[in-house]
Structures are given as C-alpha cells and as structure tokens.
Design an enzyme around this catalytic site. Structure first.
Site, PDB file in Angstrom:
ATOM      1  N   LYS A 225       0.973   4.086  -2.970  1.00  0.00           N
ATOM      2  CA  LYS A 225       0.595   5.470  -2.705  1.00  0.00           C
ATOM      3  C   LYS A 225       1.760   6.431  -2.947  1.00  0.00           C
ATOM      4  CE  LYS A 225      -3.767   5.037  -1.566  1.00  0.00           C
ATOM      5  NZ  LYS A 225      -4.806   5.555  -2.469  1.00  0.00           N
TER       6      LYS A 225
ATOM      7  N   TYR B   7       0.826  -1.208   0.000  1.00  0.00           N
ATOM      8  CA  TYR B   7       0.000   0.000   0.000  1.00  0.00           C
ATOM      9  C   TYR B   7       0.864   1.265   0.000  1.00  0.00           C
ATOM     10  CZ  TYR B   7      -3.580   3.278   1.763  1.00  0.00           C
ATOM     11  OH  TYR B   7      -4.442   4.339   1.933  1.00  0.00           O
TER      12      TYR B   7
END
Length: 303
Positions: free
Chosen positions: A159, A155
């Site tokens: 991002k 993640y």
C-alpha cells in the site's frame, strides 16, 4: 456527479468496498466492468447493477498478471466502447509478524496489491492515451501503507508502494490529462476486522447490531462501505479534473488529505556528519521530535 457516458473498471468488486464503488459509479451513470475471483460474486454484482437500472459486465479473473489487466481493459472496450476510469481495489491479506511471514505470504499480497495495481494501471493508461480524452486512475491505498501496522509487512509495503506510484504516475500522465490519486479508505469490512485497533469495536457492533458510535465515525473516520463511495465518485467525475498526485483519506464522517513524505527537520555540519557528531546533535536537533508510527487505536470518550 453525472458520470453518464463514462466507462469504469473496478477490480475486486464482487463484494465489500469494491462492490460499493461499482454500485456508486453505476448509480451516477457510468457503465462498469466488475471483477472478482469469485464467479458467483461477479454474477451477483452485475445482476444487482443491471436490476437497479445500470450497465455492467463481469470478468472473473485474479488480478496481478498482465493478461488479466489487458482482459479487463479489452472487456470495457468491447462491451461499452471505451475506458475512462480505473479503480484498483483488488486485494488479499496474509497477516503474520515478520519472523513468521513466509515467502508465499509476502509474494501473494504484493502480487495482488502492488503488481496488480501496476499491471492494471499500465493497461488502462495505454488505452486512455490512445483515446486522447484523458481519464482517471484511482488507486486504493490503506492507513497501513501510510503509517505501518502490526503483522502487515506485506500489505503495508504494497500500500505504501501504491501511494508512491500514484505520485509518479501523476507526473508521467499529466500531459495526457489522466489524473492519478490514491484513496485511503477506512470502513467496516472483513479486512479491517483484522486490524487490532478496530477489531474489538467492529466485533461488538456485529454482535449487537448497533450502528458504529459517532465518536468512531468522526475521530477514527470509520464507517460503512457506502461512506467512502462519495469521494471515489467525485474523483471519477469531470469535477475532479484538476486533482492529481494526492492521497486522500475518507471514512465515516471524516475526509482528509494525507501529507507526502518530506523532510521534517534539517541540520548542516561543515565537512559532513561523523557518527559522533550525529550522536551529539540528535537528541536536541533533528531527532528532537521523532515521527509517530502505527495506526492509533480508537478509544471512546472518557475511556
């Protein structure tokens, strides 16, 4: 902000932050294409917007593929005639520490967040350039991508990549008057409940029904999903035409501009740096004030 006449696609907008974005854009006058993998969630979101007096259409599809990206753009054009705003919000979590993370854990998250942002932005940019009237790409980032977070290799990497793509696309699309910004939201959602820094406070609020404390809203910038919608609506508007290539944080009572990665300290050595020279220089030189990392854990005043 008056968004009448504008058409927006919001990925992952069947619930949570995405739904809040879609509702806010619709309330400001935009027609919205709602997207989610859950057909019931799509239907409920569309019905809610229409009942409130807005215009919406729905697409049930998983974000990541070129086919989904092109379907979302085509739906906006078919239903409302054009596309002006894209918000890439769709995401999933597969949290595990590095030594336990599988290939599937990594690939699934990167496919939805990073590849999904890329494919949807590419399809939207093609359409916006054809229209010739500019547009808005609003890419949803995360504090994990800015600072790293325990158990979120996949993640955080995705991002961080999204923020880098925002800077790159801001350069590439400037002549087309298409702005590109990354929004770094912090809100009480199912995703943030998995972040160790926030989980205890959110669980307590959910258990007691008490609102989030003022110190958390201000110091950690953590509030409700509705708290983040003002920034997104502003960035979608004509008032934000001059803002591009930025990473902007919002949540609770807090609005912040994130800095871009840049050289913090620099030193020079004639002829270059040997390993021994780096070792001798580092403690009092370039390495004297190392950068912090990780999302700071919120703490109540006096704790």
């Amino acid at each position: 902000m008056d968004l009448k006449g504008k058409v927006a696609v919001v990925t992952g907008s069947g619930r949570g932050l995405g739904l809040a974005y879609a509702r806010a854009l619709a309330a400001a006058g935009a027609a919205v294409v709602v997207n989610d993998v859950d057909e019931a969630a799509v239907g409920g979101a569309v019905a809610g917007i229409v009942t409130a007096g807005g215009a919406a259409a729905g697409v049930r599809a998983a974000v990541g593929s070129t086919e989904t990206a092109e379907l979302l753009v085509a739906t906006a054009v078919r239903e409302f005639g054009r596309l002006d705003v894209l918000i890439t919000n769709a995401g999933i979590l597969r949290d595990r520490v590095l030594w336990k993370m599988t290939d599937d854990d990594f690939d699934a998250v990167v496919r939805v967040h990073l590849r999904g942002t890329f494919t949807c932005a590419r399809a939207a940019a093609i359409r916006m350039r054809e229209q010739g009237s500019g547009g808005r790409l609003i890419l949803i980032g995360s504090p994990a991508g800015q600072r790293g977070n325990f158990g979120q290799t996949n993640y955080a990497a995705a991002k961080a990549g999204i923020a880098a793509m925002a800077r790159t696309w801001a350069l590439e699309l400037a002549k087309s008057k298409i702005t590109v910004n990354a929004v770094v939201p912090v809100a009480a959602t199912e995703m943030t409940r998995t972040i160790p820094a926030f989980a205890p406070v959110l669980e307590e609020s959910a258990r007691t029904g008490a609102p989030l404390p003022g110190w958390l809203r201000r110091d950690a910038g953590l509030g409700t999903v509705e708290d983040v919608t003002g920034l997104v609506t502003f960035l979608a508007s004509d008032a934000a035409a001059g803002i591009t290539g930025q990473a902007i944080g919002v949540g609770g009572d807090r609005l912040a501009l994130w800095s871009h990665p840049q050289e913090k300290a620099v030193a020079f050595a004639d002829g270059g740096w040997s390993a021994e020279a780096v070792a001798a220089h580092w403690p009092a030189g370039v390495g004297a004030e190392p950068e912090t990392y990780g999302i700071p854990a919120p703490s109540a005043p006096g704790s």
